[in-house]
Scaffold this motif. Structure first.
Motif, PDB file in Angstrom:
ATOM      1  N   PHE A   6       0.837  -1.186   0.000  1.00 12.05           N
ATOM      2  CA  PHE A   6       0.000   0.000   0.000  1.00 12.05           C
ATOM      3  C   PHE A   6       0.877   1.243   0.000  1.00 12.05           C
ATOM      4  O   PHE A   6       1.628   1.478   0.934  1.00 12.05           O
ATOM      5  CB  PHE A   6      -0.893   0.021   1.242  1.00 12.05           C
ATOM      6  CG  PHE A   6      -1.977  -1.015   1.237  1.00 12.05           C
ATOM      7  CD1 PHE A   6      -3.224  -0.702   0.742  1.00 12.05           C
ATOM      8  CD2 PHE A   6      -1.752  -2.292   1.726  1.00 12.05           C
ATOM      9  CE1 PHE A   6      -4.237  -1.644   0.749  1.00 12.05           C
ATOM     10  CE2 PHE A   6      -2.755  -3.231   1.728  1.00 12.05           C
ATOM     11  CZ  PHE A   6      -4.000  -2.908   1.243  1.00 12.05           C
ATOM     12  N   THR A   7       0.767   2.039  -1.052  1.00 14.67           N
ATOM     13  CA  THR A   7       1.558   3.251  -1.110  1.00 14.67           C
ATOM     14  C   THR A   7       0.932   4.327  -0.240  1.00 14.67           C
ATOM     15  O   THR A   7      -0.277   4.440  -0.145  1.00 14.67           O
ATOM     16  CB  THR A   7       1.694   3.752  -2.559  1.00 14.67           C
ATOM     17  OG1 THR A   7       2.536   4.904  -2.569  1.00 14.67           O
ATOM     18  CG2 THR A   7       0.360   4.113  -3.157  1.00 14.67           C
ATOM     19  N   GLY A   8       1.765   5.112   0.445  1.00 18.35           N
ATOM     20  CA  GLY A   8       1.272   6.141   1.337  1.00 18.35           C
ATOM     21  C   GLY A   8       1.351   7.529   0.740  1.00 18.35           C
ATOM     22  O   GLY A   8       1.623   8.492   1.446  1.00 18.35           O
ATOM     23  N   TYR A   9       1.155   7.655  -0.572  1.00 12.92           N
ATOM     24  CA  TYR A   9       1.259   8.929  -1.254  1.00 12.92           C
ATOM     25  C   TYR A   9       0.040   9.158  -2.144  1.00 12.92           C
ATOM     26  O   TYR A   9      -0.625   8.212  -2.563  1.00 12.92           O
ATOM     27  CB  TYR A   9       2.516   8.978  -2.140  1.00 12.92           C
ATOM     28  CG  TYR A   9       3.808   8.931  -1.374  1.00 12.92           C
ATOM     29  CD1 TYR A   9       4.511  10.108  -1.086  1.00 12.92           C
ATOM     30  CD2 TYR A   9       4.336   7.725  -0.927  1.00 12.92           C
ATOM     31  CE1 TYR A   9       5.702  10.074  -0.379  1.00 12.92           C
ATOM     32  CE2 TYR A   9       5.519   7.681  -0.206  1.00 12.92           C
ATOM     33  CZ  TYR A   9       6.196   8.851   0.060  1.00 12.92           C
ATOM     34  OH  TYR A   9       7.373   8.812   0.768  1.00 12.92           O
ATOM     35  N   THR A  10      -0.263  10.421  -2.425  1.00 11.13           N
ATOM     36  CA  THR A  10      -1.271  10.764  -3.426  1.00 11.13           C
ATOM     37  C   THR A  10      -0.994  12.166  -3.932  1.00 11.13           C
ATOM     38  O   THR A  10      -0.341  12.970  -3.252  1.00 11.13           O
ATOM     39  CB  THR A  10      -2.705  10.684  -2.864  1.00 11.13           C
ATOM     40  OG1 THR A  10      -3.642  10.913  -3.929  1.00 11.13           O
ATOM     41  CG2 THR A  10      -2.936  11.716  -1.769  1.00 11.13           C
ATOM     42  N   ASP A  11      -1.483  12.464  -5.136  1.00  9.58           N
ATOM     43  CA  ASP A  11      -1.347  13.816  -5.674  1.00  9.58           C
ATOM     44  C   ASP A  11      -2.722  14.425  -5.913  1.00  9.58           C
ATOM     45  O   ASP A  11      -2.868  15.356  -6.703  1.00  9.58           O
ATOM     46  CB  ASP A  11      -0.533  13.808  -6.973  1.00  9.58           C
ATOM     47  CG  ASP A  11      -1.206  13.049  -8.102  1.00  9.58           C
ATOM     48  OD1 ASP A  11      -2.196  12.324  -7.831  1.00  9.58           O
ATOM     49  OD2 ASP A  11      -0.749  13.164  -9.258  1.00  9.58           O
ATOM     50  N   ARG A  12      -3.748  13.917  -5.198  1.00  5.88           N
ATOM     51  CA  ARG A  12      -5.111  14.395  -5.404  1.00  5.88           C
ATOM     52  C   ARG A  12      -5.840  14.632  -4.088  1.00  5.88           C
ATOM     53  O   ARG A  12      -5.565  13.974  -3.088  1.00  5.88           O
ATOM     54  CB  ARG A  12      -5.917  13.385  -6.236  1.00  5.88           C
ATOM     55  CG  ARG A  12      -5.368  13.146  -7.619  1.00  5.88           C
ATOM     56  CD  ARG A  12      -6.292  12.265  -8.414  1.00  5.88           C
ATOM     57  NE  ARG A  12      -5.786  12.005  -9.745  1.00  5.88           N
ATOM     58  CZ  ARG A  12      -6.514  11.480 -10.731  1.00  5.88           C
ATOM     59  NH1 ARG A  12      -7.770  11.154 -10.502  1.00  5.88           N
ATOM     60  NH2 ARG A  12      -5.990  11.280 -11.913  1.00  5.88           N
ATOM     61  N   LEU A  13      -6.802  15.560  -4.144  1.00  5.92           N
ATOM     62  CA  LEU A  13      -7.687  15.866  -3.027  1.00  5.92           C
ATOM     63  C   LEU A  13      -9.137  15.740  -3.479  1.00  5.92           C
ATOM     64  O   LEU A  13      -9.457  15.997  -4.650  1.00  5.92           O
ATOM     65  CB  LEU A  13      -7.477  17.308  -2.557  1.00  5.92           C
ATOM     66  CG  LEU A  13      -6.399  17.635  -1.530  1.00  5.92           C
ATOM     67  CD1 LEU A  13      -6.275  19.156  -1.436  1.00  5.92           C
ATOM     68  CD2 LEU A  13      -6.747  17.062  -0.172  1.00  5.92           C
ATOM     69  N   ILE A  14     -10.024  15.352  -2.558  1.00  7.81           N
ATOM     70  CA  ILE A  14     -11.460  15.419  -2.776  1.00  7.81           C
ATOM     71  C   ILE A  14     -12.000  16.532  -1.889  1.00  7.81           C
ATOM     72  O   ILE A  14     -11.738  16.558  -0.688  1.00  7.81           O
ATOM     73  CB  ILE A  14     -12.143  14.089  -2.425  1.00  7.81           C
ATOM     74  CG1 ILE A  14     -11.663  12.975  -3.361  1.00  7.81           C
ATOM     75  CG2 ILE A  14     -13.669  14.218  -2.495  1.00  7.81           C
ATOM     76  CD1 ILE A  14     -12.170  11.604  -2.978  1.00  7.81           C
ATOM     77  N   VAL A  15     -12.718  17.482  -2.487  1.00 12.27           N
ATOM     78  CA  VAL A  15     -13.265  18.621  -1.750  1.00 12.27           C
ATOM     79  C   VAL A  15     -14.742  18.769  -2.089  1.00 12.27           C
ATOM     80  O   VAL A  15     -15.115  18.753  -3.264  1.00 12.27           O
ATOM     81  CB  VAL A  15     -12.541  19.936  -2.101  1.00 12.27           C
ATOM     82  CG1 VAL A  15     -13.116  21.093  -1.290  1.00 12.27           C
ATOM     83  CG2 VAL A  15     -11.042  19.808  -1.879  1.00 12.27           C
ATOM     84  N   LYS A  16     -15.579  18.920  -1.059  1.00 11.95           N
ATOM     85  CA  LYS A  16     -17.010  19.108  -1.289  1.00 11.95           C
ATOM     86  C   LYS A  16     -17.483  20.368  -0.575  1.00 11.95           C
ATOM     87  O   LYS A  16     -17.249  20.553   0.615  1.00 11.95           O
ATOM     88  CB  LYS A  16     -17.813  17.904  -0.796  1.00 11.95           C
ATOM     89  CG  LYS A  16     -19.273  17.924  -1.252  1.00 11.95           C
ATOM     90  CD  LYS A  16     -19.988  16.636  -0.884  1.00 11.95           C
ATOM     91  CE  LYS A  16     -21.352  16.566  -1.537  1.00 11.95           C
ATOM     92  NZ  LYS A  16     -22.225  17.696  -1.164  1.00 11.95           N
ATOM     93  N   TYR A  17     -18.138  21.248  -1.351  1.00 11.85           N
ATOM     94  CA  TYR A  17     -18.743  22.435  -0.779  1.00 11.85           C
ATOM     95  C   TYR A  17     -20.023  22.061  -0.029  1.00 11.85           C
ATOM     96  O   TYR A  17     -20.669  21.051  -0.346  1.00 11.85           O
ATOM     97  CB  TYR A  17     -19.076  23.451  -1.871  1.00 11.85           C
ATOM     98  CG  TYR A  17     -17.893  24.276  -2.322  1.00 11.85           C
ATOM     99  CD1 TYR A  17     -17.739  25.586  -1.889  1.00 11.85           C
ATOM    100  CD2 TYR A  17     -16.943  23.745  -3.194  1.00 11.85           C
ATOM    101  CE1 TYR A  17     -16.662  26.352  -2.301  1.00 11.85           C
ATOM    102  CE2 TYR A  17     -15.860  24.500  -3.616  1.00 11.85           C
ATOM    103  CZ  TYR A  17     -15.724  25.807  -3.170  1.00 11.85           C
ATOM    104  OH  TYR A  17     -14.649  26.547  -3.581  1.00 11.85           O
ATOM    105  N   LYS A  18     -20.408  22.857   0.946  1.00  8.46           N
ATOM    106  CA  LYS A  18     -21.616  22.591   1.706  1.00  8.46           C
ATOM    107  C   LYS A  18     -22.860  22.770   0.836  1.00  8.46           C
ATOM    108  O   LYS A  18     -22.880  23.616  -0.066  1.00  8.46           O
ATOM    109  CB  LYS A  18     -21.711  23.522   2.915  1.00  8.46           C
ATOM    110  CG  LYS A  18     -20.721  23.198   4.020  1.00  8.46           C
ATOM    111  CD  LYS A  18     -20.892  24.136   5.196  1.00  8.46           C
ATOM    112  CE  LYS A  18     -19.911  23.783   6.321  1.00  8.46           C
ATOM    113  NZ  LYS A  18     -20.007  24.726   7.453  1.00  8.46           N
ATOM    114  N   GLY A  24     -21.178  15.195  -6.092  1.00  4.13           N
ATOM    115  CA  GLY A  24     -21.090  16.642  -6.016  1.00  4.13           C
ATOM    116  C   GLY A  24     -19.755  17.171  -5.540  1.00  4.13           C
ATOM    117  O   GLY A  24     -19.535  18.388  -5.532  1.00  4.13           O
ATOM    118  N   ALA A  25     -18.860  16.294  -5.132  1.00  6.51           N
ATOM    119  CA  ALA A  25     -17.529  16.717  -4.702  1.00  6.51           C
ATOM    120  C   ALA A  25     -16.647  17.019  -5.911  1.00  6.51           C
ATOM    121  O   ALA A  25     -16.966  16.654  -7.045  1.00  6.51           O
ATOM    122  CB  ALA A  25     -16.891  15.636  -3.827  1.00  6.51           C
ATOM    123  N   LEU A  26     -15.528  17.680  -5.658  1.00  7.98           N
ATOM    124  CA  LEU A  26     -14.572  18.042  -6.699  1.00  7.98           C
ATOM    125  C   LEU A  26     -13.273  17.287  -6.485  1.00  7.98           C
ATOM    126  O   LEU A  26     -12.852  17.083  -5.342  1.00  7.98           O
ATOM    127  CB  LEU A  26     -14.285  19.541  -6.669  1.00  7.98           C
ATOM    128  CG  LEU A  26     -15.504  20.475  -6.634  1.00  7.98           C
ATOM    129  CD1 LEU A  26     -15.046  21.906  -6.397  1.00  7.98           C
ATOM    130  CD2 LEU A  26     -16.291  20.374  -7.921  1.00  7.98           C
TER     131      LEU A  26
END
Length: 349
Positions: free
Chosen positions: A41-53, A89-91
Motif C-alpha cells: 500500500f503506497t502512502g502517497y497521493t497527488d489528489r484531493l477530494i473537496v465538497k462544498y456545503k 457533487g464533490a470536486l
C-alpha cells in the motif's frame, strides 16, 4: 429470488478466504471479508477530494478551472488544479506533486476549516486484496466443509443462485474467459488517469483489463514511483471467477453462484485506483446516475469490492455506502489480511 440473494451473500463472504466478519450500516448490510494477500500500500497521493456545503453557491462550470482553483489554493496554501466533478457533487483537485498522506491530510484540514466546505480529504489509492485459489475444484478448499470452508455443496442443494441477481465486481476489469463470457453483462471503465488506465484512454464503456504490470522503467514515472515491480495479476477476472464461474460444465473452476450475472466495473489500473473513481463506480454499479457515463441497464443488487488502502473509512466512502444501503444494495468488502490495522478503509465503514 430472496433465497438466492441470501445464499449468494453468505458464500460471497468466503469466496476466497476462510474467515468472514459481518457488519451492518444503516438499514442495509455491509459484509466484510478477510482475504489472504500481501499488498504494497503506497502512502502517497497527488489528489484531493473537496465538497462544498449544500446551499452554498457552487462555482459555475466556467469558473471552476480558474477561480475555483484560486479559491481553494488560498484555503490550502498550496497550488491546486481542478480535475473533475464527482457523482456525489464533490470536486477532484490535483496537488502540485505526490505527497505523503499525512501531508495531504494537513492540507485537507486547512481547506475543511473554511465555512464554505463540507469536507476535504486525500483522494487515496486502493489496491486489490484477493489472491485466488487453484482453478481445479478439488483444490478450491474454501468451498469445502473442512478447514474453514463454506460447505458450498450443501448450500447448492438448496440453491445454485438466480439469473435475476446482478453482482458488480469493482476491480481491475475483466478478460475473456470460457468460464465467464456467458455470465458477463455490459460494464464500464471508471479509471480517469490515462497513464494509470494503461488502455490508451480514460473513462469509456470498455471494462476490459489491459494488465496492471509494473516494470522498473515504470517506476521512473511519477504515478508509479512508489509501486512494486510485478507482473499483471488479472485480479478482476479472478474475483469474477470466484463469484460466478460457470459450473457443471466439466472445465475450469466452480463459481459460488451458478446463475448470477456479473457486472464488471473497472476502477483499478496500474498500481491501484483512486477513491474518487471507486466511489463513482459504486454509484453507477447500483444504477445511480454518474455524469458522463451512460445509464446502467443492469443495476447490481450486490457490489463486490476486493480492494483496500491505508487508513480508516473516508468520508467519501462512508457517504457513498450510506447512499447505497438505504435502497437495499448489499456491499461485500475486503478487509485484507496483512496484520496491519490501517489497511482496508472500507472495513470500518
Amino acid at each position: 429470488m430472496v433465497r438466492s440473494v441470501n445464499f449468494l451473500i453468505r458464500v460471497l463472504a468466503l469466496s476466497a478466504a476462510a474467515v468472514a466478519l459481518f457488519a451492518y450500516a444503516g438499514n442495509g448490510h455491509v459484509v466484510t471479508t478477510v482475504l489472504p494477500q500481501e499488498v504494497d500500500f503506497t502512502g502517497y497521493t497527488d489528489r484531493l477530494i473537496v465538497k462544498y456545503k449544500t446551499g452554498i453557491d457552487q462555482p459555475t462550470a466556467n469558473k471552476r478551472r480558474a477561480d475555483l482553483s484560486a479559491e481553494l489554493e488560498e484555503m490550502a496554501g498550496v497550488r491546486l488544479e481542478y480535475i473533475r466533478d464527482m457523482a456525489n457533487g464533490a470536486l477532484v483537485m490535483r496537488l502540485p506533486r505526490p505527497m505523503t498522506l499525512e501531508s495531504v491530510h494537513q492540507i485537507a484540514d486547512r481547506i475543511a476549516a473554511n465555512a464554505l466546505i463540507d469536507y476535504a480529504e486525500p483522494d487515496q489509492l486502493a489496491f486489490p486484496t484477493l489472491v485466488p485459489n487453484d482453478s481445479l475444484y478439488s483444490q478450491q478448499w474454501h468451498l469445502s466443509d473442512f478447514l474453514g470452508g463454506i460447505n458450498a455443496p450443501l448450500a447448492w442443494d438448496i440453491s445454485t443462485g438466480s439469473a435475476a441477481v446482478v453482482v458488480a465486481v469493482l476491480d481491475t476489469g475483466i478478460t475473456t474467459h470460457p468460464d465467464l463470457d456467458s455470465r458477463i453483462v455490459p460494464g464500464y471503465d471508471f479509471v480517469t488517469d490515462i497513464v494509470r488506465a494503461n488502455d490508451g484512454d480514460a473513462r469509456d464503456a470498455d471494462p476490459s483489463d489491459p494488465g496492471d504490470w509494473i516494470t522498473q522503467e515504470d517506476k521512473s514515472i511519477t504515478q508509479f514511483a512508489d509501486c512494486t515491480v510485478r507482473n499483471s495479476n488479472w485480479h478482476g477476472t479472478m474475483v469474477a471467477g470466484a463469484i460466478g464461474a460457470v459450473s457443471q460444465n466439466g472445465i475450469g473452476a466452480a463459481g459460488i453462484d451458478w446463475n448470477a450475472r456479473i457486472l464488471p466495473v473497472r476502477v483499478l489500473g496500474k498500481c491501484g485506483g483512486f477513491t474518487s473513481d471507486i466511489a463513482d463506480g459504486m454509484l453507477w454499479a447500483a444504477g445511480q446516475a454518474v455524469f458522463g457515463a451512460p445509464e446502467n441497464a443492469n443495476p447490481a443488487k450486490v457490489i463486490n469490492m476486493s480492494l483496500g488502502s491505508r487508513g480508516s473509512c473516508s468520508t467519501t466512502y462512508q457517504r457513498t455506502i450510506d447512499q447505497l444501503v438505504g435502497p437495499g444494495k448489499i456491499l461485500v468488502l475486503s478487509a485484507g489480511n496483512n496484520n496491519l490495522e490501517d489497511h482496508g478503509p472500507l472495513s470500518t465503514c
